[in-house]
Design a protein around this motif. Structure first.
Motif, PDB file in Angstrom:
ATOM      1  N   THR A   1     -11.152   6.064   5.375  1.00 21.60           N
ATOM      2  CA  THR A   1     -11.311   4.524   5.378  1.00 21.60           C
ATOM      3  C   THR A   1     -11.639   3.636   4.115  1.00 21.60           C
ATOM      4  OG1 THR A   1     -14.013   4.714   5.590  1.00 21.60           O
ATOM      5  CG2 THR A   1     -12.546   5.179   7.578  1.00 21.60           C
ATOM      6  N   LEU A   2     -11.480   4.605   3.164  1.00 19.24           N
ATOM      7  CA  LEU A   2     -11.685   3.763   1.919  1.00 19.24           C
ATOM      8  C   LEU A   2     -10.708   4.013   0.803  1.00 19.24           C
ATOM      9  CD1 LEU A   2     -15.487   5.027   0.961  1.00 19.24           C
ATOM     10  CD2 LEU A   2     -14.770   2.649   2.303  1.00 19.24           C
ATOM     11  N   VAL A   3     -10.582   2.823  -0.086  1.00 21.08           N
ATOM     12  CA  VAL A   3      -9.697   3.238  -1.167  1.00 21.08           C
ATOM     13  C   VAL A   3     -10.645   2.852  -2.565  1.00 21.08           C
ATOM     14  CG1 VAL A   3      -7.912   1.815  -2.456  1.00 21.08           C
ATOM     15  CG2 VAL A   3      -7.498   2.351  -0.074  1.00 21.08           C
TER      16      VAL A   3
ATOM     17  N   TYR B   1     -13.086   4.139 -13.780  1.00 21.62           N
ATOM     18  CA  TYR B   1     -14.177   3.101 -13.258  1.00 21.62           C
ATOM     19  C   TYR B   1     -13.535   2.490 -11.865  1.00 21.62           C
ATOM     20  CZ  TYR B   1     -17.789  -0.380 -13.079  1.00 21.62           C
ATOM     21  OH  TYR B   1     -18.861  -1.221 -12.768  1.00 21.62           O
ATOM     22  N   PHE B   2     -13.891   2.915 -10.832  1.00 18.43           N
ATOM     23  CA  PHE B   2     -13.230   2.259  -9.493  1.00 18.43           C
ATOM     24  C   PHE B   2     -14.020   1.045  -8.884  1.00 18.43           C
ATOM     25  CE2 PHE B   2     -11.680   6.585 -10.065  1.00 18.43           C
ATOM     26  CZ  PHE B   2     -10.349   6.412  -9.987  1.00 18.43           C
ATOM     27  N   VAL B   3     -13.329   0.328  -8.190  1.00 18.82           N
ATOM     28  CA  VAL B   3     -13.953  -0.622  -7.171  1.00 18.82           C
ATOM     29  C   VAL B   3     -13.625   0.184  -6.141  1.00 18.82           C
ATOM     30  CG1 VAL B   3     -13.555  -2.880  -6.007  1.00 18.82           C
ATOM     31  CG2 VAL B   3     -13.568  -2.735  -8.624  1.00 18.82           C
ATOM     32  N   ILE B   4     -14.506   0.484  -4.854  1.00 21.29           N
ATOM     33  CA  ILE B   4     -14.506   0.871  -3.762  1.00 21.29           C
ATOM     34  C   ILE B   4     -14.033  -0.231  -2.843  1.00 21.29           C
ATOM     35  CG2 ILE B   4     -15.734   2.117  -1.991  1.00 21.29           C
ATOM     36  CD1 ILE B   4     -17.575   3.113  -4.203  1.00 21.29           C
ATOM     37  N   GLU B   5     -13.026   0.069  -1.921  1.00 21.83           N
ATOM     38  CA  GLU B   5     -12.402  -1.029  -1.011  1.00 21.83           C
ATOM     39  C   GLU B   5     -12.342  -0.606   0.184  1.00 21.83           C
ATOM     40  OE1 GLU B   5      -9.880  -3.783  -4.123  1.00 21.83           O
ATOM     41  OE2 GLU B   5      -8.720  -2.750  -2.625  1.00 21.83           O
ATOM     42  N   SER B   6     -12.103  -1.372   1.221  1.00 18.36           N
ATOM     43  CA  SER B   6     -11.832  -1.053   2.621  1.00 18.36           C
ATOM     44  C   SER B   6     -10.456  -0.611   2.614  1.00 18.36           C
ATOM     45  CB  SER B   6     -12.250  -2.051   3.750  1.00 18.36           C
ATOM     46  OG  SER B   6     -11.472  -3.009   3.326  1.00 18.36           O
ATOM     47  N   LEU B   7      -9.811  -0.169   3.831  1.00 21.01           N
ATOM     48  CA  LEU B   7      -8.508  -0.162   3.595  1.00 21.01           C
ATOM     49  C   LEU B   7      -7.681  -1.564   3.742  1.00 21.01           C
ATOM     50  CD1 LEU B   7      -7.914   2.891   6.265  1.00 21.01           C
ATOM     51  CD2 LEU B   7      -7.685   2.858   3.767  1.00 21.01           C
ATOM     52  N   ALA B   8      -8.627  -2.624   4.241  1.00 20.74           N
ATOM     53  CA  ALA B   8      -8.115  -3.872   4.228  1.00 20.74           C
ATOM     54  C   ALA B   8      -8.182  -4.629   2.988  1.00 20.74           C
ATOM     55  CB  ALA B   8      -8.780  -4.660   5.433  1.00 20.74           C
ATOM     56  N   GLY B   9      -8.715  -4.003   2.054  1.00 21.28           N
ATOM     57  CA  GLY B   9      -8.801  -4.710   0.758  1.00 21.28           C
ATOM     58  C   GLY B   9      -9.883  -5.564   0.532  1.00 21.28           C
TER      59      GLY B   9
END
Ligand SMILES: CC(C)(COP(=O)(O)OP(=O)(O)OC[C@H]1O[C@@H](n2cnc3c(N)ncnc32)[C@H](O)[C@@H]1OP(=O)(O)O)[C@@H](O)C(=O)NCCC(=O)NCCS
Length: 190
Positions: free
Chosen positions: A16-18, A68-76
């Protein structure tokens, strides 16, 4: 055995995450999280200046050995951050450190487990690390409890923080126990 390389990835897709490689354009979002009084209580202090955060992200893009990542929802929608760094040999094992882990209040309650599993799946299955190490502020009891449920062992402690390690068997066991939170394999775009 030589230490594995901590490479960046453009995008990791979980269930559910990107995770998306952090960019200078994320400076304002990251600054918002890192200067939030409640969220930053147990983190190292960040300058409140947008230009400093932009400069930090520009330098990060040029730096090897760190993701280093930004954690996003599948919708961005942006939901948080996480960082992998400090690759080294610990007792003969290729170990990585992770932290800068923050989730916004908009993140679903499964995001903590899913994002931790994405960190471990990327580090072990893509990059070839076997073990993990990290520090948690002594007063950050909820996060200490989180990591201890994943099998983290306390190796040392001072007045400020606890140093943890996670052995390979503990990481693999946690990945199995919480397998329902993650697709197998993790989708990685370099
Ligand atoms: C660190 C951080 C990202 C962790 O996320 P979190 O959502 O607080 O994590 P939690 O431990 O509350 O876990 C989230 C949910 O998963 C559940 N959970 C966590 N681990 C679990 C496990 N092993 N098994 C079952 N459930 C578990 C929790 O009970 C919680 O459920 P709830 O929402 O129903 O209460 C977040 O607290 C944060 O942004 N903190 C501020 C910055 C910070 O201190 N970062 C850490 C620096 S080391």
């Amino acid at each position: 055995m030589s230490v594995a390389r901590l490479g960046k990835a453009a995008r990791l897709q979980g269930k559910t995450l990107v995770f998306r490689d952090a960019a200078v354009a994320d400076a304002e979002f990251i600054l918002g999280l890192r200067t939030d009084e409640a969220k930053s209580r147990h983190l190292s202090r960040t300058s409140g200046a947008l230009a400093d955060q932009q400069a930090w992200l520009a330098a990060y893009a040029q730096r090897d050995g760190e993701a280093y990542f930004v954690i996003e929802s599948l919708a961005g929608d942006r939901l948080g951050t996480v960082r992998l760094y400090d690759a080294r040999m610990v007792d003969g094992h290729a170990s990585f450190c992770w932290g800068s882990w923050i989730l916004s209040d908009a993140a679903p309650s499964s995001a903590a487990i899913e994002s931790a599993l994405m960190v471990y799946a990327y580090a072990l299955d893509t990059l070839g690390f076997t073990n993990a190490h990290f520090q948690v502020n002594l007063a950050n009891e909820r996060v200490c409890a989180f990591h201890e449920r994943f099998g983290a062992q306390r190796v040392s402690q001072d007045d400020v923080e606890i140093e943890y390690t996670l052995a390979n068997a503990a990481i693999r066991e946690a990945m199995k126990r919480y397998a329902r939170f993650l697709p197998d394999p993790l989708k990685v775009s370099i």
